[in-house]
Write a protein that holds these residues in place. Structure first.
Motif, PDB file in Angstrom:
ATOM      1  N   VAL A 543       9.669 -67.117   9.218  1.00 51.46           N
ATOM      2  CA  VAL A 543      10.063 -65.791   9.699  1.00 51.46           C
ATOM      3  C   VAL A 543       8.838 -64.900   9.858  1.00 51.46           C
ATOM      4  O   VAL A 543       8.689 -64.179  10.848  1.00 51.46           O
ATOM      5  CB  VAL A 543      11.090 -65.154   8.732  1.00 51.46           C
ATOM      6  CG1 VAL A 543      11.322 -63.683   9.075  1.00 51.46           C
ATOM      7  CG2 VAL A 543      12.396 -65.918   8.768  1.00 51.46           C
ATOM      8  N   ASN A 547       8.445 -59.868  10.764  1.00 50.43           N
ATOM      9  CA  ASN A 547       9.876 -60.011  11.051  1.00 50.43           C
ATOM     10  C   ASN A 547      10.718 -59.865   9.792  1.00 50.43           C
ATOM     11  O   ASN A 547      11.860 -59.403   9.857  1.00 50.43           O
ATOM     12  CB  ASN A 547      10.147 -61.359  11.721  1.00 50.43           C
ATOM     13  CG  ASN A 547       9.557 -61.429  13.112  1.00 50.43           C
ATOM     14  OD1 ASN A 547       9.466 -60.420  13.812  1.00 50.43           O
ATOM     15  ND2 ASN A 547       9.140 -62.621  13.527  1.00 50.43           N
ATOM     16  N   ARG A 550      11.478 -56.376   9.403  1.00 45.82           N
ATOM     17  CA  ARG A 550      12.567 -55.988  10.302  1.00 45.82           C
ATOM     18  C   ARG A 550      13.921 -56.370   9.705  1.00 45.82           C
ATOM     19  O   ARG A 550      14.884 -55.601   9.771  1.00 45.82           O
ATOM     20  CB  ARG A 550      12.388 -56.646  11.673  1.00 45.82           C
ATOM     21  CG  ARG A 550      11.261 -56.081  12.516  1.00 45.82           C
ATOM     22  CD  ARG A 550      11.383 -56.564  13.952  1.00 45.82           C
ATOM     23  NE  ARG A 550      10.377 -55.987  14.823  1.00 45.82           N
ATOM     24  CZ  ARG A 550       9.268 -56.590  15.195  1.00 45.82           C
ATOM     25  NH1 ARG A 550       9.012 -57.820  14.750  1.00 45.82           N
ATOM     26  NH2 ARG A 550       8.417 -56.002  15.994  1.00 45.82           N
ATOM     27  N   LEU A 551      14.010 -57.578   9.156  1.00 41.26           N
ATOM     28  CA  LEU A 551      15.271 -58.013   8.543  1.00 41.26           C
ATOM     29  C   LEU A 551      15.617 -57.108   7.360  1.00 41.26           C
ATOM     30  O   LEU A 551      16.791 -56.742   7.175  1.00 41.26           O
ATOM     31  CB  LEU A 551      15.159 -59.464   8.075  1.00 41.26           C
ATOM     32  CG  LEU A 551      14.998 -60.530   9.168  1.00 41.26           C
ATOM     33  CD1 LEU A 551      14.882 -61.914   8.541  1.00 41.26           C
ATOM     34  CD2 LEU A 551      16.176 -60.495  10.133  1.00 41.26           C
ATOM     35  N   ASN A 642      15.947 -67.250  10.854  1.00 40.40           N
ATOM     36  CA  ASN A 642      15.462 -67.659  12.171  1.00 40.40           C
ATOM     37  C   ASN A 642      16.045 -69.000  12.602  1.00 40.40           C
ATOM     38  O   ASN A 642      15.683 -69.529  13.652  1.00 40.40           O
ATOM     39  CB  ASN A 642      13.931 -67.727  12.178  1.00 40.40           C
ATOM     40  CG  ASN A 642      13.403 -68.837  11.285  1.00 40.40           C
ATOM     41  OD1 ASN A 642      14.139 -69.428  10.480  1.00 40.40           O
ATOM     42  ND2 ASN A 642      12.107 -69.128  11.414  1.00 40.40           N
ATOM     43  N   ILE A 668      18.231 -65.361  14.574  1.00 42.26           N
ATOM     44  CA  ILE A 668      17.318 -64.751  15.529  1.00 42.26           C
ATOM     45  C   ILE A 668      16.373 -65.825  16.045  1.00 42.26           C
ATOM     46  O   ILE A 668      15.671 -66.475  15.265  1.00 42.26           O
ATOM     47  CB  ILE A 668      16.517 -63.596  14.898  1.00 42.26           C
ATOM     48  CG1 ILE A 668      17.471 -62.530  14.340  1.00 42.26           C
ATOM     49  CG2 ILE A 668      15.593 -62.971  15.938  1.00 42.26           C
ATOM     50  CD1 ILE A 668      17.759 -62.652  12.888  1.00 42.26           C
ATOM     51  N   TYR A 692      13.908 -60.435  17.363  1.00 44.50           N
ATOM     52  CA  TYR A 692      14.067 -59.507  16.249  1.00 44.50           C
ATOM     53  C   TYR A 692      14.173 -58.069  16.743  1.00 44.50           C
ATOM     54  O   TYR A 692      14.824 -57.241  16.108  1.00 44.50           O
ATOM     55  CB  TYR A 692      12.884 -59.647  15.273  1.00 44.50           C
ATOM     56  CG  TYR A 692      12.917 -60.926  14.472  1.00 44.50           C
ATOM     57  CD1 TYR A 692      13.561 -60.972  13.236  1.00 44.50           C
ATOM     58  CD2 TYR A 692      12.324 -62.097  14.948  1.00 44.50           C
ATOM     59  CE1 TYR A 692      13.602 -62.149  12.501  1.00 44.50           C
ATOM     60  CE2 TYR A 692      12.360 -63.280  14.225  1.00 44.50           C
ATOM     61  CZ  TYR A 692      13.009 -63.298  13.002  1.00 44.50           C
ATOM     62  OH  TYR A 692      13.067 -64.462  12.273  1.00 44.50           O
ATOM     63  N   LEU A 695      17.763 -57.056  17.307  1.00 40.93           N
ATOM     64  CA  LEU A 695      18.671 -57.109  16.163  1.00 40.93           C
ATOM     65  C   LEU A 695      19.428 -55.791  15.995  1.00 40.93           C
ATOM     66  O   LEU A 695      20.627 -55.782  15.686  1.00 40.93           O
ATOM     67  CB  LEU A 695      17.875 -57.441  14.899  1.00 40.93           C
ATOM     68  CG  LEU A 695      18.667 -57.596  13.586  1.00 40.93           C
ATOM     69  CD1 LEU A 695      19.683 -58.713  13.703  1.00 40.93           C
ATOM     70  CD2 LEU A 695      17.713 -57.860  12.424  1.00 40.93           C
TER      71      LEU A 695
END
Length: 812
Positions: A543, A547, A550-551, A642, A668, A692, A695
């Motif tokens: 990931v 990212n 971001r998650l 991912n 993603i 991402y 999302l």
């Protein structure tokens, strides 16, 4: 040179021709066009009348213009009440010679006449208008009635006759025949005026706009042979233009030319003017007569800024601004049927500027005008703030809309610093001072605060907003889109944040604000649904750190959609790489702010990924009674990944589903769909997102799916609430635990020889009963009491087993 001149003329003519083909004689505003159209529906000349059309079918007209002439003749027939006892219509096509297409007595209905006109074929030939008029003088009106019936002749032509028309035109008019001359294509207006009856401005029409010309015909006939115009209609004269193409002489320039010779062998040269001819658009000012009918919109029936649009002759509809349309006249369509105490907190600091403050005042007035009815159950107040807070309009101070609007008009801009945090804390303490309805009964209306600000706060807002919410205030924030993050921090829920793009868009948010205010008694999303929710976030190297952040942000913003406490939503967070780690368990945090702070501390792991181990960890160490799972509450696991290393996740995911726990997979990037479907169990619980960055656009969809699951029926025995190998047995809306060597409602207490421990005290409504068989009976109605008991039991087990610690203290 001649060739070049001809080419330049052709290039000039083409746009002019295209322009003229679409020319309308009358150039007027849309209101006048609408009234002309309304009059057209009333135009029916119903007198005894013989109408003869003379249709130019010469080559100078051409087949295309001839077809337009036929269409125009049909439109004129719409203004005539064709009937055996009233209007008769006949037609002659003329070119080199006149040709009778049909006499006046052949077709006696409008439908028959228009259908016959449609089938007439273009003949071609020279333009002999004089010969056509002589034919009428000699033969009369073919099929006409006696001399007591007025005769009307309508000539449709470009007026470019190749024979003399002056004498026959005068003789026709001496026969008391009313002559209309209608220009088609590029008319020669002087000749048409010579053909037409006096006054010529009332008898010369232009076929470029058939509806308009039909109106002009009816207007003239009404003043002479037809009955009076319909009620509400009148004939008006106004300036208009008639246009045509004419050939003009233009100086092309001076060029060297030969002037002869005075001496032998000598040439005399000089400059000579050269001319070229071209066709140009010429405008002829004139006056036109038109019948205009009053329409229902003349009385301006639409209120509150609505636009009236006529529907025919006597009907209309209103195009209403946003927030209006409660009836056909644009009455306010919104109403706050919910009973609330509503306080508007308006930013009056220098950051919002005088312009912004005035905009908020206008928004307040428009909103309240739209939603306040005579019987509105809402009490309204207004406060404004900068460094300090003022409450010029106390909640419920005014009971009538007029006084409230007048008080809002009197609000003044203050300037100063933007201290939103201090304002929220002040409002929580002093904003609502309602007297009790009776001496011992307090008014319990929900208290709603609507924050209007367009300036970032110069003091912290998070703690002050939490304090206000903890005091039972329902916070809604309205501001510019760049303020969205801070506004959501105030409300604690994105659904209560209203961001607008520009000043006009602010007014468009009136219906949304109305819905948000009234959602206080009917929370949206999962605000009123009990739910145990666990997020499993891929923190592996696949990931990547960027990212993963971001998650983590996605989880953070998603939590804002839920009301986090022991009785509504509990949230757990698990991160995983090659191993899984609990950042915090379901029963660790009991408020939104505590959960958000704990999410920010979740670390990136960076090793390989194993989604299977993460789901096994959730099954055995997160979704358990010991860690806060509540019987009778739906349970959801959301996996954010991912898509890598999902092969080992299908079996653990199925084990979770078998125990009543939904597995929702959000992937993603590129991944094998078949493998993902086995993990999700159904396409309904699988969302595949390309990047991402995208999302955020799927958040509402994901939350909606989770909330749907929160409302589904629950199996009280899944997962098993009984500890120590106890067996859960379902009853009618309840369950019981069958214990072996243990006792207590959930088999949580060991039985010591010679000692009978007291079981936990259960409420009367729980119906939990001790029996000699060791069965414990537990109803769903007491699940919140059971949850407290489970936490007590789980605490004892944690002391004995050392499990269930808050991981945030270990990995932060």
């Amino acid at each position: 040179m001649n060739l070049l001149s001809f080419e330049s003329v052709c290039i000039f003519l083409l746009p002019q021709v295209l322009l003229v083909l679409g020319i309308q004689e009358i150039h007027t505003d849309q209101e006048m066009i609408g009234k002309i159209s309304a009059a057209g529906q009333l135009m029916q000349c119903s007198a005894s009348l013989d109408v003869l059309f003379l249709l130019d079918g010469s080559y100078s007209i051409g087949k295309g213009s001839f077809e337009r002439s036929k269409h125009f003749a049909g439109k004129l027939c719409d203004a005539l009440d064709i009937h055996p006892d009233r209007v008769h219509v006949g037609m002659i096509q003329f070119s080199s010679t006149p040709h009778l297409e049909f006499p006046l007595d052949l077709y006696l209905t409008k439908q028959e006449v228009k259908e016959r006109i449609r089938t007439i074929v273009f003949r071609g030939g020279s333009t002999e208008i004089g010969r056509a008029l002589k034919y009428i003088l000699r033969k009369g009106f073919p099929g006409g009635r006696n001399s007591s019936v007025p005769e009307v002749m309508i000539i449709i032509s470009d007026g470019k006759s190749q024979d003399s028309t002056a004498m026959p035109a005068m003789q026709v008019k001496e026969r008391h025949i009313m002559v209309f001359a209608v220009g088609i294509k590029f008319p020669r207006w002087e000749e048409l005026h010579m053909l037409a009856s006096e006054p010529t401005e009332q008898h010369v029409l232009f076929a470029g706009d058939a509806n308009d010309a039909a109106n002009g015909l009816y207007s003239t006939l009404t003043g002479s042979v037809c009955s009076a115009s319909a009620p509400g209609c009148k004939v008006e004269s106004h300036p208009c233009e008639r246009r045509t193409l004419e050939t003009v002489k233009e100086l092309a320039g001076n060029y060297v030319c030969w002037k002869g010779s005075k001496q032998p062998n000598a040439v005399r040269a000089s400059l000579c003017p050269f001319y070229r001819w071209k066709r140009v658009l010429i405008k002829h000012p004139s006056r036109c007569f038109r019948t205009v009918c009053s329409d229902p919109c003349d009385t301006q029936p639409c209120q509150n800024g609505g636009t009236c649009v006529p529907d025919g002759l006597d009907k209309y509809h209103c195009l209403c601004p946003l927030g209006y349309g409660g009836d056909i006249h644009c009455a306010p369509k919104l109403s706050l049927e919910c009973s609330v105490d509503l306080l508007f907190l308006v930013d009056s600091s220098a950051g919002v500027t005088l312009e912004g403050f005035l905009r908020y005042k206008a928004f307040l007035k428009r909103f309240l005008q739209a939603v306040l009815g005579q019987d509105s159950p809402m009490n309204v107040g207004v406060a404004q703030y900068n460094d300090t807070v003022m409450i010029p309009i106390e909640v419920g101070q005014y009971k009538d809309a007029f006084s409230l609007m007048k008080s809002i008009d009197a609000l003044n801009f203050s300037g100063g610093r933007t201290l939103t945090g201090r304002a929220l804390q002040y409002i929580a303490q002093h904003g609502f001072r309602s007297a009790p309805v009776f001496a011992d009964v307090q008014d319990e209306l929900p208290r709603v605060v609507v924050l209007l600000t367009d300036s970032k706060s110069q003091d912290p807002v998070a703690e002050a907003a939490k304090y206000a919410r903890d005091q039972g205030l329902f916070l809604i924030a309205v501001g510019s889109s760049f303020m969205r993050a801070e506004l959501t921090e105030v409300t604690g829920n994105p659904k209560r944040t209203i961001a607008y793009l520009d000043p006009q868009d602010l007014l468009n948010r009136i219906p949304e604000l109305q819905r948000r205010i009234c959602s206080v008694d009917n929370p949206e999303g999962c605000q009123a649904q009990s739910l145990d929710l666990a997020f499993a976030v891929d923190a592996s190297a696949g990931v990547g750190l960027e990212n993963f952040v971001r998650l983590r942000g996605f989880v953070r913003s998603s939590c804002s959609y839920f009301s986090i406490n022991r009785d509504v939503t509990q949230i757990a967070l698990v991160i995983y790489g090659s191993k899984a780690h609990t950042v915090f368990a379901l029963d660790t945090h009991t408020s939104n702010s505590a959960v958000l702070q704990a999410i920010d501390r979740a670390p990136f792991l960076g090793d390989s990924a194993s989604a299977g181990r993460a789901l096994l960890h959730i099954y055995g160490d997160v979704m358990t009674v010991q860690k806060g799972v509540r019987p009778g509450v739906n349970k959801v696991v959301v996996v954010l990944t991912n898509g890598g290393s999902m092969e080992d996740a299908a079996a653990p995911a199925q084990q979770l589903r078998d125990n009543g726990i939904l597995v929702f997979v959000v992937v993603i990037g590129d991944a094998q769909r078949n493998t993902l479907l086995r993990v999700a169990g159904s396409p309904s619980y699988l969302i595949h997102i390309s990047s991402y960055e995208d999302l955020q656009y799927y958040q509402d969809l994901i939350i909606e799916r989770i909330c749907e699951e929160a409302k589904s029926p629950v199996n009280l025995c899944k997962p098993n609430p009984c500890m120590n190998q106890g067996v859960c047995i379902l009853g009618s809306g309840s369950y019981r635990c069958e214990c072996h060597g243990w006792e207590g409602p959930h088999c949580e207490s060991g039985v010591l020889r010679g000692y009978s421990p007291r079981s936990p005290v259960l409420p009367i409504h729980s119906h939990a009963q001790r029996s000699s068989s060791g069965l414990q009976h537990f109803s769903r109605a007491s699940r919140h009491t059971r949850r407290r008991q489970l936490r007590t039991s789980a605490g004892n087990m944690q002391v004995r087993g050392g499990k269930g610690l808050d991981f945030s203290s270990q990995i932060s």
